[in-house]
Design a protein around this motif. Structure first.
Motif, PDB file in Angstrom:
ATOM      1  N   UNK A 312      39.616  31.525  47.106  1.00 12.73           N
ATOM      2  CA  UNK A 312      38.692  30.800  46.234  1.00 12.73           C
ATOM      3  C   UNK A 312      39.379  30.195  45.017  1.00 12.73           C
ATOM      4  N   UNK A 313      40.532  30.731  44.637  1.00  9.07           N
ATOM      5  CA  UNK A 313      41.225  30.266  43.431  1.00  9.07           C
ATOM      6  C   UNK A 313      42.589  29.657  43.742  1.00  9.07           C
ATOM      7  N   UNK A 314      42.781  29.271  44.999  1.00  9.68           N
ATOM      8  CA  UNK A 314      44.021  28.601  45.368  1.00  9.68           C
ATOM      9  C   UNK A 314      45.051  29.487  46.019  1.00  9.68           C
ATOM     10  N   UNK A 315      44.713  30.734  46.290  1.00 10.70           N
ATOM     11  CA  UNK A 315      45.644  31.659  46.914  1.00 10.70           C
ATOM     12  C   UNK A 315      45.411  31.785  48.410  1.00 10.70           C
ATOM     13  N   UNK A 316      45.907  32.885  48.986  1.00  7.56           N
ATOM     14  CA  UNK A 316      45.813  33.083  50.431  1.00  7.56           C
ATOM     15  C   UNK A 316      45.113  34.389  50.810  1.00  7.56           C
ATOM     16  N   UNK A 317      44.701  35.163  49.826  1.00  5.48           N
ATOM     17  CA  UNK A 317      44.109  36.476  50.100  1.00  5.48           C
ATOM     18  C   UNK A 317      42.589  36.378  50.239  1.00  5.48           C
ATOM     19  N   UNK A 318      42.040  37.348  50.955  1.00  7.08           N
ATOM     20  CA  UNK A 318      40.596  37.446  51.100  1.00  7.08           C
ATOM     21  C   UNK A 318      40.060  38.418  50.047  1.00  7.08           C
ATOM     22  N   UNK A 319      38.862  38.172  49.581  1.00  9.30           N
ATOM     23  CA  UNK A 319      38.248  39.074  48.611  1.00  9.30           C
ATOM     24  C   UNK A 319      37.959  40.435  49.235  1.00  9.30           C
ATOM     25  N   UNK A 320      38.207  41.495  48.480  1.00 12.10           N
ATOM     26  CA  UNK A 320      37.973  42.858  48.960  1.00 12.10           C
ATOM     27  C   UNK A 320      37.011  43.548  47.997  1.00 12.10           C
ATOM     28  N   UNK A 321      35.848  43.919  48.492  1.00  7.33           N
ATOM     29  CA  UNK A 321      34.875  44.614  47.652  1.00  7.33           C
ATOM     30  C   UNK A 321      35.485  45.884  47.065  1.00  7.33           C
ATOM     31  N   UNK A 322      35.137  46.153  45.825  1.00 15.27           N
ATOM     32  CA  UNK A 322      35.695  47.322  45.156  1.00 15.27           C
ATOM     33  C   UNK A 322      35.388  48.600  45.919  1.00 15.27           C
ATOM     34  N   UNK A 323      34.168  48.742  46.414  1.00 18.40           N
ATOM     35  CA  UNK A 323      33.805  49.967  47.124  1.00 18.40           C
ATOM     36  C   UNK A 323      34.507  50.097  48.467  1.00 18.40           C
ATOM     37  N   UNK A 324      35.021  48.972  48.988  1.00 19.30           N
ATOM     38  CA  UNK A 324      35.741  49.011  50.259  1.00 19.30           C
ATOM     39  C   UNK A 324      37.251  49.165  50.085  1.00 19.30           C
ATOM     40  N   UNK A 325      37.719  48.984  48.875  1.00 17.02           N
ATOM     41  CA  UNK A 325      39.156  49.079  48.614  1.00 17.02           C
ATOM     42  C   UNK A 325      39.614  50.532  48.724  1.00 17.02           C
ATOM     43  N   UNK A 326      40.718  50.739  49.412  1.00 20.08           N
ATOM     44  CA  UNK A 326      41.263  52.083  49.582  1.00 20.08           C
ATOM     45  C   UNK A 326      42.271  52.349  48.466  1.00 20.08           C
ATOM     46  N   UNK A 327      41.967  53.319  47.623  1.00 23.31           N
ATOM     47  CA  UNK A 327      42.835  53.686  46.507  1.00 23.31           C
ATOM     48  C   UNK A 327      43.267  55.139  46.693  1.00 23.31           C
ATOM     49  N   UNK A 328      44.560  55.380  46.914  1.00 17.11           N
ATOM     50  CA  UNK A 328      45.044  56.759  47.082  1.00 17.11           C
ATOM     51  C   UNK A 328      44.632  57.641  45.907  1.00 17.11           C
ATOM     52  N   UNK A 329      44.095  58.798  46.224  1.00 16.27           N
ATOM     53  CA  UNK A 329      43.695  59.725  45.169  1.00 16.27           C
ATOM     54  C   UNK A 329      42.316  59.464  44.620  1.00 16.27           C
ATOM     55  N   UNK A 330      41.602  58.488  45.203  1.00 17.47           N
ATOM     56  CA  UNK A 330      40.234  58.219  44.747  1.00 17.47           C
ATOM     57  C   UNK A 330      39.249  58.510  45.879  1.00 17.47           C
ATOM     58  N   UNK A 331      38.155  59.223  45.586  1.00 20.01           N
ATOM     59  CA  UNK A 331      37.800  59.778  44.282  1.00 20.01           C
ATOM     60  C   UNK A 331      38.685  60.967  43.897  1.00 20.01           C
ATOM     61  N   UNK A 332      38.809  61.205  42.609  1.00 18.65           N
ATOM     62  CA  UNK A 332      39.686  62.297  42.174  1.00 18.65           C
ATOM     63  C   UNK A 332      39.117  63.661  42.516  1.00 18.65           C
ATOM     64  N   UNK A 333      39.983  64.614  42.630  1.00 22.81           N
ATOM     65  CA  UNK A 333      39.567  65.996  42.871  1.00 22.81           C
ATOM     66  C   UNK A 333      39.529  66.711  41.526  1.00 22.81           C
TER      67      UNK A 333
END
Length: 335
Positions: A312-333
Motif C-alpha cells: 500500500x505504501x510502495x513496498x512488497x510486503x503484505x499487511x499482517x494483523x497484529x493479532x495474527x503476528x507471531x512474536x516469540x515469547x508472547x504472550x509472556x509467562x
C-alpha cells in the motif's frame, strides 16, 4: 465511577479522558484556549479505587515536560546512546551529563512519590528522564504514577486478546516487519477505528499493541508507527480516542516511538488535528511527521526496505494483523 471520583484520580495519575457534566477542560486545552464539549458518547474512566473530590467538574492535569538549562550542564556533541552511557541526548544536539547521578536521585524520588524503584532497570528510568526533558523530579513522579496506572490496567502483567475482542475485530492494527535500523513497524488504519464506548477496552488495546510490538524486540527499544488516514470519514473522527492514545504513548511509553508517520491525510483531518494537537507534548510533536500523498513511498522507503514495507505504501510486503503476528515469547509467562 462518578465525575468527582475520576477527577481526583485524573489529578493523581495524569489521565486525559473522563466523563463530566456539561463540559470539560484540561490544562493543555486551557493553554490553547480550547474547551471541548462533552457528549453522550463520552469516554468512561477505568474502574479505579474510589476517591473523593469537592468539584463536580473534572480538570485534568497532565505532566508537561520542561527543561531547565540552569539545572543541567549541556554541551554539543555526538555520541552513541547505550544503557551504560553516562550522558543522554535531549533533542538533536543537547547532551545532559551526569546521568548516573540523575538516576540515583530519581530512584529516591520514585520511592518518595509512592512508587517502587527496586528491580527497575536503568534503561526504563532513563526513558522517562528523556521523555520528561531530564527533569528528575517530574520524571520520578511520572514514573511512580505510571506504575500505579499499569497495576490497574493490566493486573495480570499483560493484556490478553480475550480482553479486547471489539478492538481486534476492527482490524486496524498491524505489525509490519522492521525498518532499516531493526525497529518494529506498526501500521494503524484510522478508517477502521470506530468510537468504542468502552474506553477501558480501547486503553487495553493500546497497551496490548505496544507491549506485543515491543516484545518483538528492537535494537534500541523503539518502534516506528505509520498512521494511515486514507478513507477517514465522519464516523472515524474520534478526537477523544486520538487524545487518549497519544497520552498513553507519551505518559506511559516515553521514548518508545522513534517516529509517527501520518500518511494520506484527507482535508477533513485538519479540523480533528486542531482539537488533538494542543494535548500533545512538544517532545511527542517532534516525533510526528505528516507525509504528503505524493511522497509517501519516497519518505517511507528511506527508512524501511521495500521487502518490509507494505504494498500500500510502495513496498512488497503484505499487511499482517497484529493479532495474527507471531512474536516469540508472547504472550509472556507471568510467574
Amino acid at each position: 465511577m462518578g465525575a468527582q471520583n475520576h477527577a481526583a484520580w485524573a489529578n493523581r495519575t495524569g489521565c486525559l479522558s473522563h466523563s463530566g457534566a456539561a463540559s470539560w477542560e484540561c490544562k493543555a486545552a486551557t493553554k490553547a484556549k480550547l474547551v471541548m464539549s462533552s457528549h453522550s458518547g463520552a469516554l468512561k474512566p477505568l474502574q479505579f479505587p474510589k476517591t473523593s473530590s469537592s468539584s463536580s467538574l473534572s480538570r485534568i492535569t497532565t505532566i508537561q515536560p520542561q527543561f531547565s538549562s540552569q539545572q543541567w550542564k549541556t554541551s554539543k556533541r555526538t555520541f552513541l546512546r547505550c544503557s551504560h552511557e553516562t550522558s543522554v541526548q535531549v533533542g538533536s544536539d543537547v547532551v545532559v551529563d551526569d546521568v548516573n547521578d540523575s538516576l540515583k536521585r530519581m530512584r529516591e524520588l520514585v520511592d518518595i512519590a509512592g512508587g517502587k524503584s527496586e528491580g527497575v532497570d536503568d534503561a526504563s528510568l532513563t526513558r522517562f528522564l528523556v521523555g520528561f526533558s531530564m527533569d528528575v523530579e517530574v520524571a520520578a513522579k511520572a514514573f511512580a504514577k505510571h506504575q500505579e496506572w499499569e497495576a490497574f490496567i493490566k493486573p495480570r502483567g499483560f493484556i490478553s486478546e480475550t480482553e479486547i475482542p471489539n478492538e481486534l475485530n476492527a482490524k486496524k492494527s498491524y505489525l509490519q516487519g522492521r525498518d532499516k535500523q531493526g525497529r518494529p513497524i506498526s501500521v494503524i488504519l484510522a478508517r477502521n477505528h470506530f468510537n468504542n464506548k468502552d474506553v477501558d477496552e480501547f486503553r487495553r488495546f493500546i497497551v496490548y499493541s505496544m507491549d506485543k510490538i515491543l516484545a518483538s524486540s528492537s535494537t534500541d527499544g523503539k518502534l516506528n508507527v505509520i498512521i494511515d488516514l486514507k478513507g477517514l470519514g465522519l464516523k472515524n473522527l474520534d478526537s477523544k480516542a486520538f487524545i487518549e492514545g497519544f497520552d498513553i504513548y507519551q505518559s506511559h511509553y516515553p521514548e518508545r516511538i522513534e517516529k509517527f508517520y501520518m500518511v494520506n491525510a484527507p482535508f477533513i483531518f485538519n479540523g480533528l488535528w486542531k482539537v488533538v494537537s494542543p494535548f500533545i507534548s512538544e517532545i511527542t510533536r517532534k516525533k510526528i511527521e505528516f507525509v504528503s500523498n505524493k511522497k509517501v513511498e519516497e519518505v517511507l522507503l528511506t527508512v524501511i526496505d521495500a521487502n518490509q514495507l507494505p504494498v500500500e505504501y510502495g513496498g512488497k510486503a503484505e499487511l499482517v494483523l497484529l493479532q495474527d503476528a507471531v512474536v516469540p515469547g508472547w504472550p509472556p509467562v507471568i510467574l
